[in-house]
Design an enzyme around this catalytic site. Structure first.
Site, short mmCIF file in Angstrom:
data_model
loop_
_atom_site.label_atom_id
_atom_site.label_comp_id
_atom_site.label_asym_id
_atom_site.label_seq_id
_atom_site.Cartn_x
_atom_site.Cartn_y
_atom_site.Cartn_z
N ASN A 90 0.81 -1.22 0.00
CA ASN A 90 0.00 0.00 0.00
C ASN A 90 0.84 1.28 0.00
OD1 ASN A 90 -2.45 1.80 0.97
ND2 ASN A 90 -0.82 2.07 2.48
N TYR A 156 3.65 8.98 -11.27
CA TYR A 156 2.65 8.18 -10.55
C TYR A 156 2.04 7.12 -11.47
CZ TYR A 156 -1.15 7.43 -7.16
OH TYR A 156 -2.03 6.89 -6.24
N LYS A 160 2.17 3.10 -10.77
CA LYS A 160 1.01 2.22 -10.61
C LYS A 160 0.93 1.18 -11.73
CE LYS A 160 -0.58 3.82 -6.74
NZ LYS A 160 -0.14 3.09 -5.52
P1 NDP Z 1 -1.02 8.99 2.52
O1 NDP Z 1 -0.13 10.03 1.95
O2 NDP Z 1 -2.15 9.40 3.38
O3 NDP Z 1 -0.13 7.89 3.29
C1 NDP Z 1 0.99 7.35 2.65
C2 NDP Z 1 1.46 6.15 3.42
O4 NDP Z 1 2.55 5.53 2.72
C3 NDP Z 1 1.99 6.51 4.80
O5 NDP Z 1 1.68 5.45 5.66
C4 NDP Z 1 3.50 6.60 4.59
O6 NDP Z 1 4.26 6.35 5.76
C5 NDP Z 1 3.67 5.46 3.59
N1 NDP Z 1 4.91 5.57 2.81
C6 NDP Z 1 5.23 6.48 1.87
N2 NDP Z 1 6.46 6.22 1.38
C7 NDP Z 1 6.91 5.12 2.03
C8 NDP Z 1 8.10 4.36 2.00
N3 NDP Z 1 9.12 4.69 1.17
N4 NDP Z 1 8.21 3.29 2.80
C9 NDP Z 1 7.20 2.94 3.65
N5 NDP Z 1 6.06 3.62 3.75
C10 NDP Z 1 5.92 4.70 2.96
O7 NDP Z 1 -1.54 8.17 1.26
P2 NDP Z 1 -2.87 7.28 1.05
O8 NDP Z 1 -3.20 6.55 2.28
O9 NDP Z 1 -3.87 8.12 0.41
O10 NDP Z 1 -2.31 6.27 -0.06
C11 NDP Z 1 -2.03 4.90 0.19
C12 NDP Z 1 -1.89 4.21 -1.15
O11 NDP Z 1 -3.11 4.37 -1.88
C13 NDP Z 1 -0.79 4.80 -2.04
O12 NDP Z 1 -0.14 3.77 -2.73
C14 NDP Z 1 -1.55 5.70 -3.00
O13 NDP Z 1 -0.87 5.86 -4.21
C15 NDP Z 1 -2.84 4.90 -3.17
N6 NDP Z 1 -3.98 5.69 -3.61
C16 NDP Z 1 -4.43 6.80 -2.91
C17 NDP Z 1 -5.53 7.50 -3.37
C18 NDP Z 1 -6.07 8.69 -2.63
O14 NDP Z 1 -6.87 9.45 -3.22
N7 NDP Z 1 -5.75 8.90 -1.39
C19 NDP Z 1 -6.20 7.13 -4.61
C20 NDP Z 1 -5.68 5.94 -5.26
C21 NDP Z 1 -4.60 5.27 -4.77
P3 NDP Z 1 4.68 7.61 6.75
O15 NDP Z 1 3.43 8.08 7.40
O16 NDP Z 1 5.63 7.01 7.75
O17 NDP Z 1 5.31 8.65 5.89
#
Ligand code: NDP
Length: 255
Positions: A90, A156, A160
């Protein structure tokens, strides 16, 4: 749909969609390893919420794009929990919304590394553990971006598309080992990333202001995504692998 006695790793499980999935899996009885990159406070908060559900849970700091860190984390989870049954890839970051001409190559590398290399490292590390189980499950969290590859999102979009490519290949490779691999692809979801996206693309400060124009009258919530993941990794899903489920109420298709 019980996930009792199963152990799941959720990358980026400390907040946003990952937190919703981690909580959803725990509600179904799974024990959960919550991976995160740097937000320790949110990780501990998520751990506390999951603990309250009566399952085993622990947070693991490891950037998904660091192969050694991920190999170490997976070995530690196996030692701590005794087994690994489910991986949810995720963790992810957004790109800055520029055309290819205006995108810094370093940004392209950072975004693609996080999504593609991160998903590859975690999947590579977890497969030997899943093969030891009667059933294993891997979920990739992709995006509705793969419906139509809109402009100004090359890093992005590639990230994906790349993780989906990994999923479809691994689904075929691991079929004989009873490992199910599926892609869950949300549209805009109410998280930090989703809020930034609607602010940047629609000038909307409060994401809930777009509830009325969203499918089914509300912006997609992490729980909406978690429900699909919980179904796919449960034994109610006995015959679906190598598939992609969009969780966007057809929003991207209707644009
Ligand atoms: P957020 O920005 O709210 O959270 C991102 C999460 O990813 C955090 O837990 C962050 O950890 C973690 N993260 C980022 N980089 C790393 C890394 N290098 N190693 C480990 N953890 C990492 O994003 P969302 O919850 O919205 O997104 C989650 C997934 O869903 C993503 O893949 C995103 O592309 C996808 N997505 C999101 C959408 C949206 O509208 N929100 C739509 C479609 C897909 P930390 O807090 O420690 O930085």
């Amino acid at each position: 749909m019980s996930l009792e006695r199963r152990v799941a790793i959720v990358t980026g499980g400390n907040r946003g969609i990952g937190k919703g999935i981690a909580l959803g899996l725990a509600r179904e009885g799974a024990h959960v390893a919550v991976n995160y990159r740097r937000n320790e406070e949110e990780a501990q908060q998520t751990v506390a919420e999951i603990e309250a559900l009566g399952v085993k849970v622990k947070a693991y700091q490891a950037p998904v794009d660091d192969c050694d860190a991920i190999l170490g984390m997976v070995a530690q989870v196996a030692e701590d929990f005794g087994q690994i049954d489910i991986l949810v890839n995720n963790a992810g970051i957004a790109s800055r919304g520029n055309s290819v001409a205006d995108t810094d190559p370093a940004e392209f590398e950072r975004v693609v590394r996080t999504h593609c290399f991160g998903t590859f490292y975690a999947t590579h590390a977890v497969i030997p553990h899943l093969r030891e189980r009667e059933r294993g499950d891997i979920i990739m969290i992709s995006s509705a971006a793969t419906r139509n590859f809109m402009p100004n999102g090359a890093p992005y979009n590639v990230g994906k598309a790349g993780i989906e490519a990994i999923a479809y290949g691994v689904a075929k490779e691991e079929l004989r080992n009873n490992i199910y691999v599926n892609v869950v692809a949300p549209g805009v979801v109410e998280t930090d990333m989703g809020r930034r996206l609607v602010r940047a693309t629609q000038g909307v400060e409060n994401i809930r202001d777009i509830d009325a124009t969203s499918p089914f009258g509300h912006v997609c919530q992490p729980e909406d995504v978690a429900n699909v993941v919980c179904y796919l990794v449960s034994d109610k899903n006995s015959y679906v692998t190598g598939e992609r489920v969009y969780v966007d109420g057809l929003a991207a298709a209707m644009r």
